[in-house]
Design a protein around this motif. Structure first.
Motif, mmCIF file in Angstrom:
data_model
loop_
_atom_site.group_PDB
_atom_site.id
_atom_site.type_symbol
_atom_site.label_atom_id
_atom_site.label_comp_id
_atom_site.label_asym_id
_atom_site.label_seq_id
_atom_site.Cartn_x
_atom_site.Cartn_y
_atom_site.Cartn_z
ATOM 1 N N VAL A 316 0.838 -1.208 0.000
ATOM 2 C CA VAL A 316 0.000 0.000 0.000
ATOM 3 C C VAL A 316 0.872 1.257 0.000
ATOM 4 O O VAL A 316 0.470 2.289 -0.551
ATOM 5 C CB VAL A 316 -0.980 0.020 1.199
ATOM 6 C CG1 VAL A 316 -1.974 -1.119 1.075
ATOM 7 C CG2 VAL A 316 -0.255 -0.026 2.531
ATOM 8 N N GLN A 317 2.062 1.171 0.563
ATOM 9 C CA GLN A 317 2.945 2.337 0.574
ATOM 10 C C GLN A 317 3.377 2.709 -0.841
ATOM 11 O O GLN A 317 3.456 3.889 -1.184
ATOM 12 C CB GLN A 317 4.179 2.069 1.442
ATOM 13 C CG GLN A 317 5.088 3.283 1.628
ATOM 14 C CD GLN A 317 4.435 4.394 2.443
ATOM 15 O OE1 GLN A 317 3.875 4.141 3.486
ATOM 16 N NE2 GLN A 317 4.519 5.626 1.954
ATOM 17 N N THR A 328 -4.109 12.524 4.523
ATOM 18 C CA THR A 328 -5.059 11.561 5.056
ATOM 19 C C THR A 328 -4.868 11.488 6.555
ATOM 20 O O THR A 328 -3.829 11.929 7.079
ATOM 21 C CB THR A 328 -4.867 10.170 4.422
ATOM 22 O OG1 THR A 328 -5.900 9.285 4.865
ATOM 23 C CG2 THR A 328 -3.524 9.589 4.801
ATOM 24 N N ALA A 329 -5.816 10.944 7.227
ATOM 25 C CA ALA A 329 -5.699 10.833 8.685
ATOM 26 C C ALA A 329 -4.573 9.873 9.043
ATOM 27 O O ALA A 329 -4.446 8.808 8.440
ATOM 28 C CB ALA A 329 -7.011 10.334 9.277
ATOM 29 N N ASP A 330 -3.765 10.249 10.026
ATOM 30 C CA ASP A 330 -2.682 9.385 10.493
ATOM 31 C C ASP A 330 -3.221 8.443 11.557
ATOM 32 O O ASP A 330 -2.655 8.276 12.627
ATOM 33 C CB ASP A 330 -1.533 10.235 11.055
ATOM 34 C CG ASP A 330 -0.282 9.397 11.290
ATOM 35 O OD1 ASP A 330 -0.248 8.242 10.824
ATOM 36 O OD2 ASP A 330 0.645 9.898 11.949
ATOM 37 N N SER A 331 -4.362 7.886 11.257
ATOM 38 C CA SER A 331 -4.981 6.932 12.181
ATOM 39 C C SER A 331 -5.983 6.131 11.378
ATOM 40 O O SER A 331 -6.371 6.508 10.276
ATOM 41 C CB SER A 331 -5.684 7.644 13.343
ATOM 42 O OG SER A 331 -6.727 8.453 12.856
ATOM 43 N N ASN A 332 -6.428 5.012 11.891
ATOM 44 C CA ASN A 332 -7.393 4.188 11.188
ATOM 45 C C ASN A 332 -8.033 3.211 12.162
ATOM 46 O O ASN A 332 -7.722 3.207 13.347
ATOM 47 C CB ASN A 332 -6.733 3.451 10.022
ATOM 48 C CG ASN A 332 -5.498 2.696 10.463
ATOM 49 O OD1 ASN A 332 -5.615 1.726 11.206
ATOM 50 N ND2 ASN A 332 -4.313 3.154 10.044
ATOM 51 N N GLY A 340 1.922 6.855 13.738
ATOM 52 C CA GLY A 340 3.374 7.016 13.706
ATOM 53 C C GLY A 340 4.085 5.891 12.991
ATOM 54 O O GLY A 340 5.260 6.041 12.624
ATOM 55 N N ASP A 341 3.434 4.737 12.773
ATOM 56 C CA ASP A 341 4.046 3.681 11.963
ATOM 57 C C ASP A 341 4.319 4.237 10.573
ATOM 58 O O ASP A 341 3.508 5.008 10.024
ATOM 59 C CB ASP A 341 3.109 2.466 11.839
ATOM 60 C CG ASP A 341 3.033 1.641 13.117
ATOM 61 O OD1 ASP A 341 3.951 1.772 13.951
ATOM 62 O OD2 ASP A 341 2.067 0.865 13.274
ATOM 63 N N TRP A 342 5.442 3.826 9.967
ATOM 64 C CA TRP A 342 5.825 4.413 8.674
ATOM 65 C C TRP A 342 4.771 4.175 7.591
ATOM 66 O O TRP A 342 4.674 4.927 6.632
ATOM 67 C CB TRP A 342 7.186 3.885 8.217
ATOM 68 C CG TRP A 342 7.273 2.393 8.012
ATOM 69 C CD1 TRP A 342 7.692 1.468 8.917
ATOM 70 C CD2 TRP A 342 6.952 1.663 6.822
ATOM 71 N NE1 TRP A 342 7.645 0.198 8.379
ATOM 72 C CE2 TRP A 342 7.202 0.288 7.085
ATOM 73 C CE3 TRP A 342 6.472 2.017 5.562
ATOM 74 C CZ2 TRP A 342 6.989 -0.717 6.141
ATOM 75 C CZ3 TRP A 342 6.261 1.025 4.604
ATOM 76 C CH2 TRP A 342 6.526 -0.331 4.903
ATOM 77 N N TYR A 343 3.942 3.175 7.760
ATOM 78 C CA TYR A 343 2.933 2.846 6.761
ATOM 79 C C TYR A 343 1.525 3.270 7.195
ATOM 80 O O TYR A 343 0.546 2.987 6.499
ATOM 81 C CB TYR A 343 2.933 1.340 6.492
ATOM 82 C CG TYR A 343 2.950 0.502 7.754
ATOM 83 C CD1 TYR A 343 1.799 0.264 8.497
ATOM 84 C CD2 TYR A 343 4.150 -0.038 8.229
ATOM 85 C CE1 TYR A 343 1.831 -0.483 9.657
ATOM 86 C CE2 TYR A 343 4.193 -0.793 9.395
ATOM 87 C CZ TYR A 343 3.043 -1.017 10.100
ATOM 88 O OH TYR A 343 3.064 -1.756 11.259
ATOM 89 N N SER A 365 -2.926 -6.532 9.305
ATOM 90 C CA SER A 365 -1.827 -7.499 9.118
ATOM 91 C C SER A 365 -0.752 -6.933 8.203
ATOM 92 O O SER A 365 -0.473 -7.460 7.124
ATOM 93 C CB SER A 365 -2.353 -8.820 8.561
ATOM 94 O OG SER A 365 -3.383 -9.351 9.359
ATOM 95 N N PRO A 366 -0.104 -5.834 8.624
ATOM 96 C CA PRO A 366 0.851 -5.153 7.743
ATOM 97 C C PRO A 366 2.058 -5.995 7.347
ATOM 98 O O PRO A 366 2.653 -5.755 6.292
ATOM 99 C CB PRO A 366 1.280 -3.939 8.572
ATOM 100 C CG PRO A 366 1.009 -4.328 9.993
ATOM 101 C CD PRO A 366 -0.214 -5.176 9.936
#
Length: 453
Positions: A316-317, A328-332, A340-343, A365-366
């Motif tokens: 996805v990156q 986009t929101a830095d949360s989900n 804060g995760d790089w992805y 499941s990154p």
């Protein structure tokens, strides 16, 4: 003890890991260390996703210090296993230093004694992805000779056995080419210890504890110090000892597709900072394209790790990068993706735009690996691909394409994003359920950009 361990971990994070002997000094163990079984670790210890693109190998010269290992007197000279083991390991390390994409740690590089479980603890501390213990054999039968490799029994975490054998099989072949008798693999069960699933544990502490630590491992018995022919031809000669260490190194090189450091890399040509991408690689131009167009970055400052399998986070990156990294929101909603995760932003963007969903309502499941058909499906959704009547009949494994992925794979083939792989017998295969390597991903991205407007 907790304070000392914390200090060590901080040092490791600063990329200044303590030596194995220093680590052991900070972690004194009780007597009977050979019987110690570590608690199971569930962290990833795989070249696929555990090393930021650099293979981390721990070499373990067996015995040392007060433990001489096997000894034998020949022609008035007392030969000690601990000394020969160290020479082999040093030669192996020196050979591996010629290659890009590998970092080597040694449990000892001098005449130091370490308990067996401390050796594995040290490998854990440096995030080792392969543990290789160097030894010399001995027998009451003076005619016994040759080399063998002791590998895990495979009862628990059988994937570690398969990973170990990638290197072990090549070790056997390389040492045999030096003239040593190939005695094959050895596996031995403990009569008392069991693994967490109740299966018989490995007899040898190095293998048992490496398995508990989730690290592929092996013990190489290079020759018999008790056999006069093995001793005189291999163990009494520094030249042959060096060749045995080099044979071990070349086995690792072949198993993990390492390349010599050279002036033929993308870094030396100034095309990209990668020391593990070479102008002779079939994927050289696509990787450079993906880097120069900010579609993909490296797994470290100097490595691309072309043979590593793409993860969901990486997938996805790349598409988020291609889209120009929109706000986009830095949360989900996914519990396994933290702010804060790089992805994190890429995952949020992908979910918001229907490029991909999670593996459940609450998880993404990154670190799960991505297959070729899965990446084709991502590109298909990303590009709002249209159904096509493109036939897959040219591919021998067309029936292996999952039903849910057929439209995407046909679209990818029609747009020359997927072209298949030709086998040695000329058969053309799609390999839809094989992991998509980072090199293959770069190729597919370049073709998508060029062929799909």
């Amino acid at each position: 003890m907790k304070k000392r361990l914390t200090s060590f971990l901080l040092a490791a994070c600063m990329m200044l890991p303590l030596s194995a002997s220093a680590w052991a000094a900070e972690h004194p163990q009780m007597e009977g260390e050979e019987d110690v079984t570590l608690q199971p670790s569930y962290g990833v210890r795989s070249k696929q996703s555990g090393s930021n693109g650099t293979l981390i190998v721990t070499l373990d010269p067996g015995h040392g210090g007060k433990d001489s290992g096997a000894t034998e007197e020949w022609n008035g000279t007392t030969a000690m296993e601990k000394d020969i083991n160290l020479k082999i390991a040093l030669a192996c390390r020196e050979e591996l230093s010629k290659y890009a994409g590998v970092k080597v740690y040694m449990t000892r590089d001098d005449d130091t004694f370490l308990e067996l479980s401390d050796r594995v603890r040290y490998a854990q501390s440096v995030n080792a992805e392969l543990m290789v213990s160097m030894h010399i054999n001995s027998s009451d039968n003076s005619s016994a000779q040759g080399e063998l490799v002791i590998v895990p029994n495979g009862n628990y975490r059988p994937e570690l056995l398969e990973e170990s054998k990638k290197t072990a099989s090549r070790v056997l072949s390389n040492l045999e080419s030096l003239g040593l008798r190939n005695r094959g693999y050895l596996q031995r069960n403990s009569s008392e210890n069991t693994y967490p699933d109740g299966s018989k544990a490995d007899y040898y502490s190095i293998l048992r504890n490496s398995t508990m630590a989730n690290i592929p491992s092996m013990i190489i018995e290079h020759a018999f110090i008790s056999n006069y022919n093995d001793y005189t031809k291999y163990l009494s000669s520094d030249d042959m000892i060096q060749k045995m260490g080099q044979a071990d190194a070349k086995a690792i090189v072949a198993a993990y597709h390492l390349h010599l450091k050279s002036n033929n890399s993308a870094a030396s040509k100034g095309d990209a900072p990668f020391e593990d991408i070479y102008t002779t690689d079939w994927y050289y131009a696509p990787v450079v394209f993906a880097y120069q167009h900010s579609l993909m970055t490296g797994t470290s400052d100097s490595t691309f790790s072309p043979q590593d399998t793409l993860t969901r986070a990486m997938a996805v990156q790349t598409l988020y990068n291609y889209s120009g990294k929109p706000e986009t929101a830095d949360s989900n909603r996914f519990s396994d993706v933290k702010q804060g995760d790089w992805y994190c932003k890429a995952v949020s963007w992908a979910a918001e735009n229907g490029v991909t969903a999670g593996t459940s309502e609450t998880t993404f499941s990154p670190n799960d690996l991505v297959t070729r058909e899965q990446f084709a499906a991502l590109l298909y959704r990303f590009k709002n691909g249209q159904q096509t009547q493109c036939s897959l009949d040219a591919f021998a494994d067309a029936n292996d394409v999952s039903d849910w992925a057929k439209d995407a794979v046909k679209w990818a083939v029609n747009n020359k994003i997927l072209s298949g792989s030709k086998m040695n017998d000329g058969t053309l295969m799609l390999l839809p359920r094989s992991g998509a390597t980072r090199a293959e991903t770069a190729v597919m991205l370049e073709r998508m950009v060029e062929n799909v407007k």
